[in-house]
Design a protein around this motif. Structure first.
Motif, PDB file in Angstrom:
ATOM      1  N   LYS A 341       0.841  -1.194   0.000  1.00  0.00           N
ATOM      2  CA  LYS A 341       0.000   0.000   0.000  1.00  0.00           C
ATOM      3  C   LYS A 341       0.881   1.251   0.000  1.00  0.00           C
ATOM      4  N   PRO A 342       0.300   2.413  -0.317  1.00  0.00           N
ATOM      5  CA  PRO A 342       1.089   3.660  -0.303  1.00  0.00           C
ATOM      6  C   PRO A 342       1.708   3.921   1.062  1.00  0.00           C
ATOM      7  N   VAL A 343       2.875   4.539   1.036  1.00  0.00           N
ATOM      8  CA  VAL A 343       3.583   4.865   2.272  1.00  0.00           C
ATOM      9  C   VAL A 343       4.250   6.220   2.099  1.00  0.00           C
ATOM     10  N   TRP A 344       4.335   6.977   3.204  1.00  0.00           N
ATOM     11  CA  TRP A 344       4.889   8.324   3.163  1.00  0.00           C
ATOM     12  C   TRP A 344       6.145   8.394   4.020  1.00  0.00           C
ATOM     13  N   LEU A 345       7.047   9.267   3.593  1.00  0.00           N
ATOM     14  CA  LEU A 345       8.303   9.471   4.303  1.00  0.00           C
ATOM     15  C   LEU A 345       8.591  10.968   4.324  1.00  0.00           C
ATOM     16  N   PHE A 346       8.877  11.521   5.508  1.00  0.00           N
ATOM     17  CA  PHE A 346       9.118  12.951   5.669  1.00  0.00           C
ATOM     18  C   PHE A 346      10.575  13.173   6.087  1.00  0.00           C
ATOM     19  N   ASN A 347      11.272  13.994   5.309  1.00  0.00           N
ATOM     20  CA  ASN A 347      12.654  14.362   5.603  1.00  0.00           C
ATOM     21  C   ASN A 347      12.731  15.870   5.810  1.00  0.00           C
ATOM     22  N   LEU A 348      13.358  16.285   6.893  1.00  0.00           N
ATOM     23  CA  LEU A 348      13.435  17.698   7.265  1.00  0.00           C
ATOM     24  C   LEU A 348      14.884  18.149   7.296  1.00  0.00           C
ATOM     25  N   ARG A 349      15.103  19.397   6.839  1.00  0.00           N
ATOM     26  CA  ARG A 349      16.448  19.972   6.879  1.00  0.00           C
ATOM     27  C   ARG A 349      16.346  21.449   7.250  1.00  0.00           C
ATOM     28  N   LEU A 350      17.138  21.854   8.240  1.00  0.00           N
ATOM     29  CA  LEU A 350      17.230  23.240   8.673  1.00  0.00           C
ATOM     30  C   LEU A 350      18.663  23.698   8.470  1.00  0.00           C
ATOM     31  N   SER A 351      18.832  24.833   7.803  1.00  0.00           N
ATOM     32  CA  SER A 351      20.186  25.329   7.557  1.00  0.00           C
ATOM     33  C   SER A 351      20.248  26.827   7.800  1.00  0.00           C
ATOM     34  N   LYS A 352      21.419  27.278   8.252  1.00  0.00           N
ATOM     35  CA  LYS A 352      21.615  28.694   8.568  1.00  0.00           C
ATOM     36  C   LYS A 352      23.034  29.097   8.214  1.00  0.00           C
ATOM     37  N   ASP A 353      23.131  30.250   7.566  1.00  0.00           N
ATOM     38  CA  ASP A 353      24.434  30.836   7.268  1.00  0.00           C
ATOM     39  C   ASP A 353      24.837  31.744   8.406  1.00  0.00           C
ATOM     40  N   ILE A 354      26.088  31.586   8.864  1.00  0.00           N
ATOM     41  CA  ILE A 354      26.647  32.425   9.927  1.00  0.00           C
ATOM     42  C   ILE A 354      27.869  33.121   9.339  1.00  0.00           C
ATOM     43  N   GLY A 355      27.697  34.379   9.013  1.00  0.00           N
ATOM     44  CA  GLY A 355      28.786  35.086   8.353  1.00  0.00           C
ATOM     45  C   GLY A 355      28.894  34.655   6.897  1.00  0.00           C
ATOM     46  N   LYS A 356      30.011  34.994   6.269  1.00  0.00           N
ATOM     47  CA  LYS A 356      30.203  34.690   4.867  1.00  0.00           C
ATOM     48  C   LYS A 356      30.812  33.312   4.622  1.00  0.00           C
ATOM     49  N   ASN A 357      31.489  32.785   5.611  1.00  0.00           N
ATOM     50  CA  ASN A 357      32.272  31.566   5.383  1.00  0.00           C
ATOM     51  C   ASN A 357      31.838  30.381   6.233  1.00  0.00           C
ATOM     52  N   PHE A 358      30.754  30.524   6.968  1.00  0.00           N
ATOM     53  CA  PHE A 358      30.378  29.447   7.889  1.00  0.00           C
ATOM     54  C   PHE A 358      28.885  29.184   7.771  1.00  0.00           C
ATOM     55  N   SER A 359      28.514  27.904   7.695  1.00  0.00           N
ATOM     56  CA  SER A 359      27.100  27.528   7.662  1.00  0.00           C
ATOM     57  C   SER A 359      26.900  26.268   8.498  1.00  0.00           C
ATOM     58  N   PHE A 360      25.701  26.146   9.015  1.00  0.00           N
ATOM     59  CA  PHE A 360      25.361  25.028   9.897  1.00  0.00           C
ATOM     60  C   PHE A 360      24.019  24.463   9.449  1.00  0.00           C
ATOM     61  N   ALA A 361      23.893  23.128   9.484  1.00  0.00           N
ATOM     62  CA  ALA A 361      22.641  22.500   9.070  1.00  0.00           C
ATOM     63  C   ALA A 361      22.327  21.325   9.986  1.00  0.00           C
ATOM     64  N   PHE A 362      21.035  21.147  10.223  1.00  0.00           N
ATOM     65  CA  PHE A 362      20.532  19.978  10.944  1.00  0.00           C
ATOM     66  C   PHE A 362      19.535  19.266  10.036  1.00  0.00           C
ATOM     67  N   PHE A 363      19.644  17.938   9.955  1.00  0.00           N
ATOM     68  CA  PHE A 363      18.724  17.183   9.115  1.00  0.00           C
ATOM     69  C   PHE A 363      18.199  15.975   9.881  1.00  0.00           C
ATOM     70  N   ALA A 364      16.993  15.596   9.511  1.00  0.00           N
ATOM     71  CA  ALA A 364      16.375  14.397  10.106  1.00  0.00           C
ATOM     72  C   ALA A 364      15.592  13.688   9.003  1.00  0.00           C
ATOM     73  N   ASN A 365      16.003  12.481   8.680  1.00  0.00           N
ATOM     74  CA  ASN A 365      15.307  11.659   7.697  1.00  0.00           C
ATOM     75  C   ASN A 365      14.330  10.728   8.409  1.00  0.00           C
ATOM     76  N   ASN A 366      13.132  10.618   7.845  1.00  0.00           N
ATOM     77  CA  ASN A 366      12.006   9.944   8.506  1.00  0.00           C
ATOM     78  C   ASN A 366      11.772  10.600   9.869  1.00  0.00           C
ATOM     79  N   VAL A 367      11.543  11.896   9.812  1.00  0.00           N
ATOM     80  CA  VAL A 367      11.490  12.715  11.019  1.00  0.00           C
ATOM     81  C   VAL A 367      10.390  12.270  11.977  1.00  0.00           C
ATOM     82  N   PHE A 368       9.319  11.674  11.470  1.00  0.00           N
ATOM     83  CA  PHE A 368       8.231  11.198  12.331  1.00  0.00           C
ATOM     84  C   PHE A 368       8.394   9.730  12.721  1.00  0.00           C
ATOM     85  N   SER A 369       9.509   9.120  12.290  1.00  0.00           N
ATOM     86  CA  SER A 369       9.793   7.710  12.603  1.00  0.00           C
ATOM     87  C   SER A 369       8.607   6.818  12.231  1.00  0.00           C
ATOM     88  N   HIS A 370       8.104   7.051  11.031  1.00  0.00           N
ATOM     89  CA  HIS A 370       6.940   6.295  10.544  1.00  0.00           C
ATOM     90  C   HIS A 370       7.431   5.018   9.870  1.00  0.00           C
TER      91      HIS A 370
END
Length: 400
Positions: A341-370
Motif C-alpha cells: 500500500k502507499p507509504v509516506w516518508l518525511f525528511n526535514l532539513r534546517l540550515s543557517k548561514d553564519i557570516g560569509k564563510n560558515f554555515s550550519f545544518a541539521f537534518f532528520a530523515n524519517n522525522v516522524f519515525s513512521h
C-alpha cells in the motif's frame, strides 16, 4: 545547427587487456551516443537521446580462482589411528571463461521542457534501457564435468597396521564436478517516465514548491539455462536438471517527492521539507517453471531435451526420487504478486548561514519515525517494516 536545434554526438572506445591500440587479449567495445534538442517555440523544447555504455568485467570475473575437488578413492576409519587410511584424488578445474563478453547497456530517452510563465517549469522524460551480457557467477554446460573416479578395495588387514589396498581395481563411478564460473547470465530491462515540476517561488510566503516523480518498470531475468544438481541424501543424482532461460523478477513502482523550501532572509535561515510518497509498488517472480526442459546424464555427460509427453508426465507423476531430480518445488505463494500500500516518508532539513564563510545544518530523515508493519501478500505469515529508521545529524561547512 542554428538557433533552434542542437545535436551532440560522440563515441567511446574501450580496449580490455590491450596488446595494441586495436588488438586485445579480451574484448574491445565501441560506445556511440548522441543528444538532440529542438526549440519548437520559445517556451517548449523537445529532447531526445540514445547511447550505449559498456562496463568492463572486474578482475574477479576475468581471473576467478580455480575449483578444487577432493575425491575419495578409499576411506577406512578405525579408532586406532595406525589402522586408518584414506586415498584422495584432487581434481583442479580452471574456471576462467574465455568467451566472457562485455556488458552493454542501450538507453533511449525522449521528452520535453515546458516553461509556464517566468517562474514555473515542467520537464517530462520517458526512457527505455536494456542491459545485455550482465555478469554473474553460475553453472553452465562447461562447468559441469563428469569425472570417472576409481574405487579402491581392501586386499587384507592386519591389526595395528594400515590395510593393504588394491589401487588398480578398474572399478569406477562417475562423480559430478559442478562449479560456478563467470558468465553473461543476466538481462536487465528498465523503462519508465520521469517528471519534474518546479512551481516557482510564492513571494508572499517566501516558499518554493517542487514536485517530481517517476513511474518505473524493471525486469531482470536469466539469459542462459539454469543448471541444478539436486542431491538426495548427499548422493549425486543420475540426471542433472536443466531449466529454461528467463527466470527472474519483475518490479513496478510509482513514487513522487514534494519539496517545500521556505526562506527567512532576515535570519539567513532555510527550512526544507521533502515529502516522499510511494503510491504503488509491486514485485513478482517470473519464468520459474517447476519442470526441467532437459538434463545432463551422469552416465555419459550428454545433454538431452525432454519432449512434451515426458514433461507432462513429470508435472503429474508421483513424487519419486527419479522425478525429484528434474522437478523443483516452490513454496506456496512463491508465484503470487507481492504488493504494498502507499507509504509516506518525511525528511526535514534546517540550515543557517553564519557570516560569509560558515554555515550550519541539521537534518532528520524519517522525522516522524513512521515505520508501519505490513503483512506480505506473497507469504502471508511474514511481515516487514516499511521505511528506513529515523536518522538525523548535523553538517558544518567552512569556506576558506
Amino acid at each position: 545547427l542554428g538557433k533552434r536545434m542542437t545535436l551532440q554526438a560522440g563515441i567511446r572506445f574501450d580496449n580490455i587487456q590491450p596488446t595494441g591500440i586495436w588488438t586485445t587479449k579480451k574484448n574491445t567495445v565501441a560506445a556511440p551516443r548522441f543528444n538532440w534538442s529542438y526549440e519548437v517555440m520559445r517556451d517548449l523544447t523537445l529532447r531526445a537521446g540514445w547511447g550505449i555504455t559498456a562496463k568492463a568485467p572486474t578482475l574477479l570475473y576475468l581471473y576467478p580462482q580455480n575449483a578444487y575437488f577432493d575425491l575419495v578413492n578409499f576411506n577406512r576409519y578405525s579408532s586406532n589411528p595406525k589402522e586408518s587410511l584414506v586415498y584422495l584424488t584432487t581434481r583442479v578445474f580452471n574456471t576462467e571463461n574465455p568467451d566472457l563478453r562485455v556488458m552493454k547497456t542501450n538507453k533511449a530517452e525522449i521528452g520535453f521542457d515546458l516553461n509556464l510563465g517566468k517562474k514555473k517549469r515542467l520537464t517530462v522524460m520517458a526512457y527505455h534501457e536494456k542491459t545485455n551480457n550482465g555478469y554473474d557467477f553460475d553453472y553452465s554446460f562447461n562447468s559441469v564435468q563428469i569425472v570417472p573416479l576409481e574405487i579402491y578395495d581392501t586386499i587384507s588387514t592386519t591389526p595395528g597396521q594400515k590395510p593393504e589396498v588394491n589401487t588398480n581395481t578398474d572399478s569406477f563411478v562417475n562423480f559430478i564436478a559442478d562449479y560456478m564460473m563467470p558468465l553473461n547470465f543476466i538481462t536487465n530491462t528498465n523503462r519508465g517516465i520521469e517528471f519534474d515540476f518546479d512551481m516557482g517561488r510564492i513571494d508572499a510566503i517566501r516558499t518554493t514548491f517542487i514536485l517530481n516523480g517517476a513511474y518505473m518498470q524493471s525486469k531482470s531475468v536469466t539469459s542462459d539455462y539454469t543448471i541444478m544438481k539436486k542431491q538426495a541424501g548427499g548422493r549425486d543424482p543420475e540426471r542433472i536438471a536443466v531449466f529454461d532461460k528467463g527466470r527472474g523478477k519483475k518490479y513496478d513502482r510509482f513514487n513522487s517527492t514534494l519539496r517545500i523550501i521556505h526562506n527567512i532572509p532576515e535570519f539567513r535561515f532555510v527550512v526544507s521539507l521533502a515529502i516522499q510518497t510511494i503510491w504503488m509498488e509491486r514485485e513478482r517472480n517470473i519464468g520459474y517453471d517447476s519442470v526441467a526442459i532437459g538434463y545432463i546424464s551422469r552416465a555419459t555427460g550428454d545433454f538431452r531435451l525432454l519432449d512434451k509427453a515426458e514433461r507432462d508426465a513429470l508435472y503429474n507423476g508421483p513424487n519419486t526420487t527419479s522425478r525429484a531430480e528434474l522437478v523443483e518445488n516452490f513454496a506456496e505463494g512463491y508465484h503470487n504478486v507481492e504488493k504494498w500500500k502507499p507509504v509516506w516518508l518525511f525528511n526535514l532539513r534546517l540550515s543557517k548561514d553564519i557570516g560569509k564563510n560558515f554555515s550550519f545544518a541539521f537534518f532528520a530523515n524519517n522525522v516522524f519515525s513512521h515505520q508501519p508493519l505490513v503483512r506480505n501478500t506473497r507469504f502471508t505469515t511474514n511481515y516487514s517494516r516499511r521505511n528506513p529508521d529515523l536518522f538525523f545529524g548535523t553538517e558544518v561547512t567552512i569556506k576558506l
